[in-house]
Design a protein around this motif. Structure first.
Motif, PDB file in Angstrom:
ATOM      1  N   THR A 130       6.786   1.293   3.508  1.00 30.28           N
ATOM      2  CA  THR A 130       6.991  -0.037   2.922  1.00 30.28           C
ATOM      3  C   THR A 130       6.085  -0.263   1.712  1.00 30.28           C
ATOM      4  OG1 THR A 130       5.285  -1.190   4.178  1.00 30.28           O
ATOM      5  CG2 THR A 130       7.435  -0.940   5.240  1.00 30.28           C
ATOM      6  N   PHE A 131       5.149   0.670   1.475  1.00 31.46           N
ATOM      7  CA  PHE A 131       4.184   0.556   0.375  1.00 31.46           C
ATOM      8  C   PHE A 131       3.233  -0.625   0.562  1.00 31.46           C
ATOM      9  CE2 PHE A 131       7.410   3.270  -1.251  1.00 31.46           C
ATOM     10  CZ  PHE A 131       6.728   4.187  -2.020  1.00 31.46           C
ATOM     11  N   GLU A 132       3.203  -1.197   1.751  1.00 32.43           N
ATOM     12  CA  GLU A 132       2.231  -2.270   1.990  1.00 32.43           C
ATOM     13  C   GLU A 132       0.827  -1.666   2.004  1.00 32.43           C
ATOM     14  OE1 GLU A 132       3.043  -5.082   1.585  1.00 32.43           O
ATOM     15  OE2 GLU A 132       1.763  -6.511   2.615  1.00 32.43           O
ATOM     16  N   ASP A 133       0.766  -0.406   2.447  1.00 31.88           N
ATOM     17  CA  ASP A 133      -0.477   0.377   2.350  1.00 31.88           C
ATOM     18  C   ASP A 133      -1.689  -0.340   2.917  1.00 31.88           C
ATOM     19  OD1 ASP A 133       0.977   2.403   1.297  1.00 31.88           O
ATOM     20  OD2 ASP A 133       0.389   2.053  -0.781  1.00 31.88           O
ATOM     21  N   ILE A 188       9.926  -6.060   2.065  1.00 33.56           N
ATOM     22  CA  ILE A 188       9.507  -5.134   3.115  1.00 33.56           C
ATOM     23  C   ILE A 188       9.017  -5.992   4.289  1.00 33.56           C
ATOM     24  CG2 ILE A 188       8.912  -3.221   1.595  1.00 33.56           C
ATOM     25  CD1 ILE A 188       6.118  -5.295   2.955  1.00 33.56           C
ATOM     26  N   LEU A 214       9.863   3.788  -6.267  1.00 33.74           N
ATOM     27  CA  LEU A 214       8.501   4.093  -5.805  1.00 33.74           C
ATOM     28  C   LEU A 214       8.496   5.295  -4.866  1.00 33.74           C
ATOM     29  CD1 LEU A 214       7.320   0.443  -5.091  1.00 33.74           C
ATOM     30  CD2 LEU A 214       6.308   1.981  -6.778  1.00 33.74           C
ATOM     31  N   ARG A 229      -6.119  -5.024   0.125  1.00 34.62           N
ATOM     32  CA  ARG A 229      -5.660  -4.146  -0.957  1.00 34.62           C
ATOM     33  C   ARG A 229      -5.192  -4.976  -2.158  1.00 34.62           C
ATOM     34  NH1 ARG A 229      -2.879   0.966  -2.016  1.00 34.62           N
ATOM     35  NH2 ARG A 229      -2.634   0.826  -4.262  1.00 34.62           N
ATOM     36  N   LEU A 287      13.752  -0.905  -6.336  1.00 31.72           N
ATOM     37  CA  LEU A 287      12.322  -0.739  -6.624  1.00 31.72           C
ATOM     38  C   LEU A 287      11.671   0.215  -5.622  1.00 31.72           C
ATOM     39  CD1 LEU A 287       9.613  -1.437  -7.958  1.00 31.72           C
ATOM     40  CD2 LEU A 287       9.493  -3.440  -6.463  1.00 31.72           C
ATOM     41  N   LEU A 288      11.945  -0.027  -4.336  1.00 27.27           N
ATOM     42  CA  LEU A 288      11.365   0.845  -3.311  1.00 27.27           C
ATOM     43  C   LEU A 288      11.880   2.273  -3.468  1.00 27.27           C
ATOM     44  CD1 LEU A 288      11.517  -1.575  -0.262  1.00 27.27           C
ATOM     45  CD2 LEU A 288       9.448  -0.662  -1.305  1.00 27.27           C
ATOM     46  N   LEU A 319      -2.562   6.885  -4.064  1.00 21.42           N
ATOM     47  CA  LEU A 319      -3.229   5.727  -3.453  1.00 21.42           C
ATOM     48  C   LEU A 319      -3.110   4.477  -4.310  1.00 21.42           C
ATOM     49  CD1 LEU A 319      -6.531   7.331  -2.096  1.00 21.42           C
ATOM     50  CD2 LEU A 319      -4.273   7.228  -1.046  1.00 21.42           C
ATOM     51  N   ASN A 320      -2.936   4.656  -5.605  1.00 18.77           N
ATOM     52  CA  ASN A 320      -2.984   3.504  -6.520  1.00 18.77           C
ATOM     53  C   ASN A 320      -1.641   3.167  -7.147  1.00 18.77           C
ATOM     54  OD1 ASN A 320      -5.758   3.274  -6.155  1.00 18.77           O
ATOM     55  ND2 ASN A 320      -6.144   4.877  -7.674  1.00 18.77           N
ATOM     56  N   ASP A 321      -0.571   3.639  -6.544  1.00 13.55           N
ATOM     57  CA  ASP A 321       0.721   3.431  -7.199  1.00 13.55           C
ATOM     58  C   ASP A 321       0.908   1.962  -7.583  1.00 13.55           C
ATOM     59  OD1 ASP A 321       2.810   3.372  -4.241  1.00 13.55           O
ATOM     60  OD2 ASP A 321       0.820   2.617  -4.631  1.00 13.55           O
ATOM     61  N   ASP A 322       1.545   1.782  -8.689  1.00 16.81           N
ATOM     62  CA  ASP A 322       1.693   0.427  -9.213  1.00 16.81           C
ATOM     63  C   ASP A 322       2.929   0.413 -10.093  1.00 16.81           C
ATOM     64  OD1 ASP A 322       1.004  -2.176  -9.451  1.00 16.81           O
ATOM     65  OD2 ASP A 322      -1.050  -1.771 -10.074  1.00 16.81           O
ATOM     66  N   ILE A 323       3.398  -0.761 -10.384  1.00 20.45           N
ATOM     67  CA  ILE A 323       4.556  -0.850 -11.271  1.00 20.45           C
ATOM     68  C   ILE A 323       4.323  -1.945 -12.297  1.00 20.45           C
ATOM     69  CG2 ILE A 323       6.303  -0.106  -9.624  1.00 20.45           C
ATOM     70  CD1 ILE A 323       6.950  -3.185  -9.414  1.00 20.45           C
ATOM     71  N   GLU A 352      14.147  -7.713  -3.205  1.00 22.85           N
ATOM     72  CA  GLU A 352      13.718  -6.651  -2.284  1.00 22.85           C
ATOM     73  C   GLU A 352      12.542  -7.136  -1.446  1.00 22.85           C
ATOM     74  OE1 GLU A 352      14.039  -3.311  -5.491  1.00 22.85           O
ATOM     75  OE2 GLU A 352      13.469  -2.440  -3.564  1.00 22.85           O
TER      76      GLU A 352
END
Lengths: 357, 331
Positions: free
Chosen positions: B287-290, A285, B263, A328, B259-260, B325-329, A283
């Motif tokens: 995209t969760f690049e944040d 992005i 999330l 980040r 995965l995306l 703000l802190n999402d993680d896997i 995957e």
């Protein structure tokens, strides 16, 4: 088997460099080629051409991601190692090698820059950004000349980056701790599958040990980290190998970590060239720099795991850093973000610690 | 050989030939119904003669390649005719010249993409010299990529060529489909014909299906046989095409990006739990690049602003907001 050919622009046809590069290759003199013409050359081709413009370029860092501030001595581009993730294939669109016949002009430009007071110029330089630093070095002899140039230049450090094990011709040189020899490393199965024409991982690490025994500081680049089933165990095996080969004796200046990223055009190039390649099926992005990247949470998990393994294996003062990653990511992995300026300063300080004068 | 404005070749007189003796030189291209042509020929007759070229002048003197007029021949046969006037090109005319004359004659009515692909495929099979002369007439002189697409697309099965001829499929995506097994080609084509996605979406879907296929080691046809995909398609009548298309795209995206997708679901649930009013819109990076977050506030009065300011204070303290703000896997 691809025939090896050396294509020469007329002004370089009678040079010693051309004679050295021509061994085992059919020579062919051609009209001058501009950079737009590099695509006309393919696997097995080596082009000796004139470089127009500056030989020294800052690393092409991109918006949103921290760069280490390295300066590149641009002596050629392209690579024949054929790694299946190599971004050079998308940049160049060819597997040919290009060397600049007027590299003497580049050496003069570099010598002039290094003669400036250290405070007024960059400290770290490398040659392995657009090509492998040592792939043709036994023929070109460039690395030895650069090592000697840097040995005479206080406050400046050269980094040679390679996936080969060809360091023996450099071991007897008086480098004065001002050259770091760096090796790109990866999980053993990634090396075997994706970098099959590069030196096997143990050979690279054995070369690193020989370089370390000759007093060179060593750099290690885990780049690209490839996500695949069992990635964590794979990278841990590489860290164990690093401990076995370099533990105790080597001075490891730094280790960089960079997850696999690629320009979108690379996928089609590589799938056409290697239909069985699987690394593009993960995957991705689109990152802030337009490159395809693993989703940030996945990168975080990979960096944390590999950095933790390296921390356990290497001395505390070894600098571990992220190559082209976002603030980040830095915060999530290391708890703080040095920014591009801070990272550059950190590596500059580290580089100068090895100066033996 | 000079070609007069009326399509006549200087110095040649039409001869009446049996239609059965004419062998089509070009592959039959789909996308042009014969009935209107047959009707026109029935009313007005054959305006211009067919162009033929002796196929084997010595061994079979009465047999001709039909170089131009294949559809007119079929229409005449449909009308029950057995002969037609034809200009016989000289047997010693170079192949490239005969081909180019025929292409130029057909050029006036324009080519659909299936015809271009099939014709280019035929021309390429005649050798490099012929192809080099024919490429400009087919509009393929400047683009090697377009030529590659044509060669690939020409190998597609008939339904795909019909879709290409009708403009519902484009050459780029057709060429991509051509690398698939036939069952997968037909499955994808059926999807396209049902939902009529844009060219861009077709490219996206084909790319995702290829990725899924490689990763799961199954054919695209097998991937498309997923009951969820089938259900999305069968809901077309109830939901309408845009909704069905969006639904299918969402399903394909989720299969390609597990995965995306996970999330996104997690984040969606958290944002819902925040219960933000419509005047506070949290904009998150899909995209969760944040690289940055933004909160869009809309207000008309100081009182409304004060409410939003209070809301921001609560958000700053909210563990749910922190989790967003802190999402993680963990892999």
């Amino acid at each position: 088997m691809t025939e090896k050919r050396l294509w020469l622009e007329p002004e370089f046809a009678q040079t010693e460099l051309a004679d050295n590069l021509a061994r085992g290759r059919a020579r062919q003199v051609i009209s001058p080629v501009g950079s737009a013409g590099y695509n006309d050359f393919g696997p097995g081709d080596l082009l000796l051409t004139r470089h127009r413009g500056s030989f020294i370029k800052p690393c092409p860092g991109t918006l949103h991601y921290n760069c280490c501030g390295l300066q590149i001595f641009h002596f050629g581009l392209g690579c024949s190692l054929g790694c299946r993730y190599c971004i050079l294939s998308a940049y160049l669109g060819t597997e040919a090698l290009v060397l600049f016949g007027n590299v003497e002009e580049g050496l003069a430009e570099l010598a002039k820059l290094l003669s400036q007071p250290p405070a007024e110029r960059p400290h770290r330089f490398c040659t392995g950004e657009f090509t492998d630093s040592l792939l043709l070095d036994r023929r070109s002899g460039l690395a030895g000349r650069l090592i000697q140039l840097f040995a005479g230049s206080a406050g400046a450090v050269l980094e040679l980056k390679t996936k080969t094990d060809q360091v023996d011709h450099l071991l007897s040189l008086n480098h004065r701790g001002r050259t770091v020899i760096s090796f790109s490393v990866n999980a053993p199965e990634v090396c075997a599958r994706e970098e099959s024409r590069a030196a096997p991982l143990p050979a690279r690490l054995a070369a690193a040990r020989r370089a370390a025994e000759a007093g060179y500081p060593i750099g290690l680049h885990f780049d690209p980290l490839i996500f695949q089933p069992g990635w964590e165990e794979g990278y841990q095996r590489t860290i164990d190998l690093i401990s076995r080969y370099l533990g105790g004796r080597a001075r490891v200046a730094w280790v960089s970590l960079g997850c696999f990223r690629y320009l979108p055009a690379l996928k089609e190039v590589m799938l056409n060239r290697h239909p069985g390649v699987a690394i593009y099926d993960a995957e991705f992005i689109t990152g802030g720099d337009g490159k395809m990247r693993y989703p940030r949470p996945r990168r975080t998990a990979m960096y944390r795991a590999v950095a933790a393994g390296l921390r356990r294996a290497l001395p505390d003062d070894t600098v571990i850093y992220l190559c082209m990653e976002s603030p980040r990511l830095w915060r999530d992995v290391f708890g703080q973000d040095p920014g591009t300026g801070g990272l550059t300063a950190l590596l500059d300080r580290r580089a100068l610690e090895f100066d033996s004068c | 050989m000079p070609l007069n404005p009326g399509g006549e070749v200087a110095g040649l007189q039409p001869q009446t030939l049996a239609l059965a003796d004419l062998q089509p030189f070009w592959p039959e291209a789909p996308g042009r119904p014969l009935e209107p042509l047959a009707e026109a020929l029935g009313q007005r007759g054959l305006g211009r003669p067919l162009w033929v070229w002796p196929a084997r002048p010595k061994s079979a003197p009465g047999v001709y390649w039909l170089m131009a007029g294949a559809r007119r021949r079929l229409a005449l046969l449909q009308l029950g005719r057995t002969t037609a006037p034809a200009l016989v090109l000289p047997p010693d005319l170079p192949l490239a010249a005969a081909v180019c004359l025929a292409l130029a004659d057909n050029q006036e009515r324009g080519w659909n993409q299936a015809e271009t692909a099939l014709t280019w495929h035929r021309v390429t099979g005649l050798g490099d010299a012929v192809a080099a002369e024919a490429a400009p007439i087919l509009g393929l002189a400047q683009s090697p990529r377009l030529r590659e697409w044509c060669l690939a697309a020409a190998e597609l099965p008939r339904p795909a060529l019909e879709s290409l001829a009708a403009g519902r499929l484009d050459l780029e995506n057709a060429a991509r489909l051509a690398t698939w097994d036939q069952a997968s080609q037909l499955a994808a084509l059926e999807l396209f014909e049902t939902l009529l996605p844009s060219k861009q979406k077709k490219r996206e879907w084909l790319s995702w299906l290829e990725d899924i296929s490689r990763r799961e080691n199954i054919s695209p046809a097998r991937a498309l046989a997923d009951p969820d995909f089938q259900a999305a398609r069968s809901n077309l009548a109830r939901e309408g095409r845009p909704a069905a298309e969006n639904n299918l795209r969402r399903l394909l995206w989720r299969r390609r990006h597990p995965l995306l997708a996970e999330l996104t679901d997690q984040r969606t649930a958290r944002v819902k739990a925040l219960a933000l009013p419509p005047s506070a819109r949290l904009e998150l990076d899909p995209t969760f690049e944040d690289l940055k977050f933004s909160l869009n506030l809309t207000f008309a009065t100081r009182a409304e602003f004060q409410k939003l300011a209070d809301l921001m204070g609560r958000l700053a303290e909210s563990p749910v907001f922190s989790a967003i703000l802190n999402d993680d896997i963990n892999d």
